[in-house]
Design a protein around this motif. Structure first.
Motif, PDB file in Angstrom:
ATOM      1  N   GLY A   1       0.754  -1.541  -0.125  1.00 49.41           N
ATOM      2  CA  GLY A   1       0.297  -0.130  -0.439  1.00 49.41           C
ATOM      3  C   GLY A   1       0.730   1.212  -0.320  1.00 49.41           C
ATOM      4  N   SER A   2       0.764   2.193  -0.289  1.00 44.96           N
ATOM      5  CA  SER A   2       0.845   3.369  -0.340  1.00 44.96           C
ATOM      6  C   SER A   2       0.241   4.796   0.689  1.00 44.96           C
ATOM      7  N   GLY A   3      -0.772   4.145   2.039  1.00 46.01           N
ATOM      8  CA  GLY A   3      -0.575   5.149   2.750  1.00 46.01           C
ATOM      9  C   GLY A   3       0.107   5.535   3.731  1.00 46.01           C
ATOM     10  N   SER A   4       0.442   5.882   4.927  1.00 46.92           N
ATOM     11  CA  SER A   4       1.056   7.247   6.371  1.00 46.92           C
ATOM     12  C   SER A   4       1.027   5.904   6.860  1.00 46.92           C
ATOM     13  N   GLN A   5       0.143   5.153   7.169  1.00 42.06           N
ATOM     14  CA  GLN A   5      -0.402   3.948   8.133  1.00 42.06           C
ATOM     15  C   GLN A   5       0.470   2.977   8.490  1.00 42.06           C
ATOM     16  N   THR A   6       0.981   2.826   9.539  1.00 40.95           N
ATOM     17  CA  THR A   6       1.871   1.430   9.349  1.00 40.95           C
ATOM     18  C   THR A   6       1.186   0.405  10.227  1.00 40.95           C
ATOM     19  N   THR A   7       0.828  -0.986   9.539  1.00 42.96           N
ATOM     20  CA  THR A   7       0.445  -2.493  10.415  1.00 42.96           C
ATOM     21  C   THR A   7       1.477  -2.793  10.932  1.00 42.96           C
ATOM     22  N   LEU A   8       0.700  -3.377  12.222  1.00 43.66           N
ATOM     23  CA  LEU A   8       1.018  -4.017  13.339  1.00 43.66           C
ATOM     24  C   LEU A   8       0.988  -5.129  13.278  1.00 43.66           C
TER      25      LEU A   8
ATOM     26  N   SER B   1      12.918  -2.620  22.676  1.00 46.47           N
ATOM     27  CA  SER B   1      12.948  -0.688  21.976  1.00 46.47           C
ATOM     28  C   SER B   1      13.767  -1.187  20.902  1.00 46.47           C
ATOM     29  N   PRO B   2      13.900   0.246  19.990  1.00 46.07           N
ATOM     30  CA  PRO B   2      15.000  -0.409  19.384  1.00 46.07           C
ATOM     31  C   PRO B   2      16.873  -0.110  19.138  1.00 46.07           C
ATOM     32  N   SER B   3      16.658   0.579  20.262  1.00 51.94           N
ATOM     33  CA  SER B   3      18.029   0.525  20.738  1.00 51.94           C
ATOM     34  C   SER B   3      18.149  -0.075  22.033  1.00 51.94           C
ATOM     35  N   GLY B   4      17.718  -1.033  21.901  1.00 49.73           N
ATOM     36  CA  GLY B   4      17.774  -2.593  22.339  1.00 49.73           C
ATOM     37  C   GLY B   4      18.169  -1.986  24.285  1.00 49.73           C
TER      38      GLY B   4
ATOM     39  N   LYS C   1       6.139 -14.292  27.713  1.00 44.88           N
ATOM     40  CA  LYS C   1       5.050 -14.705  26.458  1.00 44.88           C
ATOM     41  C   LYS C   1       5.727 -13.430  25.298  1.00 44.88           C
ATOM     42  N   TYR C   2       5.494 -12.918  24.853  1.00 51.76           N
ATOM     43  CA  TYR C   2       4.925 -11.361  24.336  1.00 51.76           C
ATOM     44  C   TYR C   2       6.687 -11.020  23.337  1.00 51.76           C
ATOM     45  N   TRP C   3       7.094 -11.040  22.336  1.00 50.80           N
ATOM     46  CA  TRP C   3       8.601 -11.185  22.133  1.00 50.80           C
ATOM     47  C   TRP C   3       8.277 -10.228  20.169  1.00 50.80           C
ATOM     48  N   VAL C   4       8.928  -9.548  20.600  1.00 51.54           N
ATOM     49  CA  VAL C   4       8.966  -8.117  19.147  1.00 51.54           C
ATOM     50  C   VAL C   4       9.927  -9.795  18.199  1.00 51.54           C
ATOM     51  N   SER C   5       9.172  -9.562  17.662  1.00 55.42           N
ATOM     52  CA  SER C   5      10.171  -9.879  16.313  1.00 55.42           C
ATOM     53  C   SER C   5      11.243  -9.740  15.228  1.00 55.42           C
ATOM     54  N   SER C   6      12.441 -10.996  14.969  1.00 56.58           N
ATOM     55  CA  SER C   6      14.249  -9.960  14.482  1.00 56.58           C
ATOM     56  C   SER C   6      12.958 -10.137  12.988  1.00 56.58           C
ATOM     57  N   GLN C   7      11.935 -10.444  12.957  1.00 54.48           N
ATOM     58  CA  GLN C   7      11.833 -10.082  10.769  1.00 54.48           C
ATOM     59  C   GLN C   7      10.478  -8.904  11.059  1.00 54.48           C
ATOM     60  N   THR C   8      10.736  -7.798  12.032  1.00 48.29           N
ATOM     61  CA  THR C   8       9.460  -6.542  12.697  1.00 48.29           C
ATOM     62  C   THR C   8      10.668  -5.637  11.466  1.00 48.29           C
ATOM     63  N   LYS C   9       9.306  -4.804  10.026  1.00 49.54           N
ATOM     64  CA  LYS C   9      10.316  -3.948   9.588  1.00 49.54           C
ATOM     65  C   LYS C   9       9.983  -2.486  10.583  1.00 49.54           C
ATOM     66  N   ASN C  10       8.878  -2.460  11.300  1.00 47.48           N
ATOM     67  CA  ASN C  10       8.601  -1.063  12.553  1.00 47.48           C
ATOM     68  C   ASN C  10       8.587  -1.393  13.774  1.00 47.48           C
ATOM     69  N   PRO C  11       9.651  -1.376  14.045  1.00 49.57           N
ATOM     70  CA  PRO C  11      11.142  -1.370  15.542  1.00 49.57           C
ATOM     71  C   PRO C  11      10.084   0.051  16.099  1.00 49.57           C
ATOM     72  N   ASP C  12      10.063   0.862  15.536  1.00 50.48           N
ATOM     73  CA  ASP C  12       9.551   2.011  16.968  1.00 50.48           C
ATOM     74  C   ASP C  12       8.057   1.730  16.938  1.00 50.48           C
ATOM     75  N   ALA C  13       7.447   1.698  15.911  1.00 45.66           N
ATOM     76  CA  ALA C  13       5.945   0.803  16.624  1.00 45.66           C
ATOM     77  C   ALA C  13       5.613   0.436  17.011  1.00 45.66           C
ATOM     78  N   MET C  14       6.297  -1.002  17.276  1.00 43.59           N
ATOM     79  CA  MET C  14       5.953  -2.499  18.349  1.00 43.59           C
ATOM     80  C   MET C  14       6.272  -2.113  19.437  1.00 43.59           C
ATOM     81  N   TRP C  15       7.322  -0.966  19.139  1.00 44.10           N
ATOM     82  CA  TRP C  15       8.044   0.048  21.308  1.00 44.10           C
ATOM     83  C   TRP C  15       7.005   0.569  21.585  1.00 44.10           C
ATOM     84  N   THR C  16       6.060   1.500  20.712  1.00 46.61           N
ATOM     85  CA  THR C  16       5.248   2.445  20.986  1.00 46.61           C
ATOM     86  C   THR C  16       3.876   1.403  21.678  1.00 46.61           C
TER      87      THR C  16
END
Length: 483
Positions: free
Chosen positions: A31-38, A114-117, A321-336
């Motif tokens: 898509g070309s929209g500005s909304q990030t999907t998690l 978090s993106p910084s670790g 129990k919940y983990w951030v995937s190594s394949q995420t392309k949205n680390p900032d949004a995930m941390w939010t």
């Protein structure tokens, strides 16, 4: 839905991925929209509507981020998620409690929260002191997980009694069986005076843990590894004695017939076709989602053997129990989202408790729990000695954080203990004879693995896994670890 063939699992994966495509700005959906999907995946089918509500509220507060939360059946999930990683199509965050930090890092499945670790102090202070430990959810200074469920009330080992069946049998639901003999007497009366089964006990694969944990937790440890002796313990006397009692129940006709899974057995109980069901803290929300409300049953403590309690259920530090995937392309949004999800006074928490899904590690549960069944569970689980803190090899030997020996020992036929129990229950053989091979395999793998790691320079040995001064009925406290 139950699909077990590889093609069916692939179809589930494909449907999840197709459904997730759309408005993402990370390149996944085109898509070309500005909304990030998690994308968030788990197997909590009873929480589907809750997750939709959570996603809608989060997007209302953060319009540039959309949440797509997907749930499938647990058995299929355990096969689908690995396939998603293999095909480089994993979600942004996922639920996983089958293995811990070490193996997840080894598999390259996870990224830091978090993106910084690193995470700020105002985040970690939401949890009790000691909740973030190197090797548990922190590695080399980077934080990968957070305790989700607390470990005092949360867990298996509770007994649920059906009010209607007990009334029909002339039994007082407020005077539950307390010992193994009491249980047999209760079952005899239910069988004699009602058309219901006594115990709806699932015995299909790992689902057998429901009745097993309710019995073994009062005998020794509810782990398949005994930290007192440093041995895999499936064939030890306490375990054999406990399983023999379950075989007694089956032989007497007190277990519902058939090799049933947990869903069938839960429905059997909720349909007033069984008097007793053993399960955990999560069950009230499962039944509520099916219209079986807490006024139709009571929660009671697990049973003690006739000679008294000699063990307890274990409390662990690792409830991440919940983990951030190594394949995420949205680390900032995930941390939010993670910060929003774990706000002790936030929308996620309030709705979680409103729906009686359980007890969280970063919340004042005494204040938040209102569901009558959960209150009963908290009263039971909070009793001294009902759950005890297990010894933690990592706190005795810090190099265990780098060791793969224990993980590798468990990786060899992961469900072997449950398979052995299932075989013994059907055949009538002793657990000792059926389980001997798997115990030997695991113990050899652990001991040889530790020896190899020690030879390579790690400070590890079987001593790290052996705590001879531990009393099964008491907490293994931090002051008991010797330098």
């Amino acid at each position: 839905m139950k699909l077990h063939r590889p093609a069916a699992i692939t179809a589930i994966l494909a449907s999840l991925l197709v459904a997730a495509c759309g408005t993402s700005s990370d390149g996944r959906g085109g898509g070309s929209g500005s909304q990030t999907t998690l994308q968030i995946w788990d197997f909590s089918a009873e929480q589907v509507n809750f997750h939709k509500d959570i996603g809608a509220q989060f997007t209302k507060e953060h319009p540039n981020i959309k949440i797509e939360w997907r749930s499938i059946t647990q058995a299929d999930y355990m096969k689908t998620l690995p396939l998603a990683f293999q095909s480089n199509q994993a979600p942004d965050m996922f639920y996983w409690n089958a293995t811990g930090l070490s193996q997840l890092l080894d598999q390259k499945w996870i990224s830091p929260l978090s993106p910084s670790g690193t995470v700020p102090a105002d985040f970690t202070k939401r949890w009790p002191e000691g909740s973030f430990l190197e090797g548990i959810n922190v590695q080399d200074g980077k934080t990968y997980g957070f305790p989700f469920s607390e470990n005092l009330y949360w867990g298996s080992g509770y007994m649920f009694l059906n009010k209607q069946v007990f009334q029909q049998a002339g039994l007082d639901v407020n005077n539950p069986p307390k010992t193994w003999t009491d249980l047999k007497n209760t079952c005899a009366q239910i069988k004699a005076k009602t058309k219901a089964e006594c115990i709806a006990a699932p015995t299909k694969g790992p689902d057998m843990q429901r009745i097993w944990y309710a019995m073994i937790s009062s005998v020794s440890t509810d782990e398949f590894f005994d930290y007192k002796t440093g041995k895999f313990d499936l064939t030890e006397p306490g375990q054999v004695k406990t399983f023999s009692f379950i075989q007694e129940l089956k032989k007497a006709g007190y277990l519902a017939p058939g090799t049933n899974d947990k869903n069938f057995s839960r429905q059997q109980f909720a349909a007033d076709q069984a008097g007793i069901f053993f399960d955990g803290t999560w069950l009230p929300s499962v039944w509520a989602s099916q219209g079986f409300t807490s006024d139709k049953y009571v929660v009671a403590p697990r049973l003690n053997p006739d000679d008294g309690q000699t063990g307890a259920a274990g409390r662990k530090y690792d409830t991440n129990k919940y983990w951030v995937s190594s394949q995420t392309k949205n680390p900032d949004a995930m941390w939010t989202f993670i910060q929003w999800m774990t706000d002790p006074n936030g929308y996620f928490v309030k709705q979680y408790y409103k729906n009686a899904f359980g007890t969280l590690a970063y919340v004042d549960n005494q204040k938040m729990v209102t569901d009558p069944a959960l209150k009963q569970i908290m009263q039971i689980g909070g009793q001294p000695g009902y759950r005890v803190q297990l010894p933690v090899p990592l706190l005795k030997c810090p190099d265990i954080a780098k060791s793969k020996a224990y993980v590798n020992a468990l990786a060899k036929t992961p469900d072997a203990e449950w398979e052995a129990m299932g075989e013994a229950l059907v055949s009538g053989q002793s657990l000792e004879s059926v389980g001997a091979a798997i115990v030997k395999q695991r113990q050899t793998a652990l001991e040889e693995g530790l020896k190899q790691e020690a030879a390579s320079g790690l400070k590890v040995s079987m001593d790290c896994y052996t705590f001879p001064d531990w009393d099964y009925t008491k907490d293994y406290t931090k002051d008991m670890y010797k330098d």
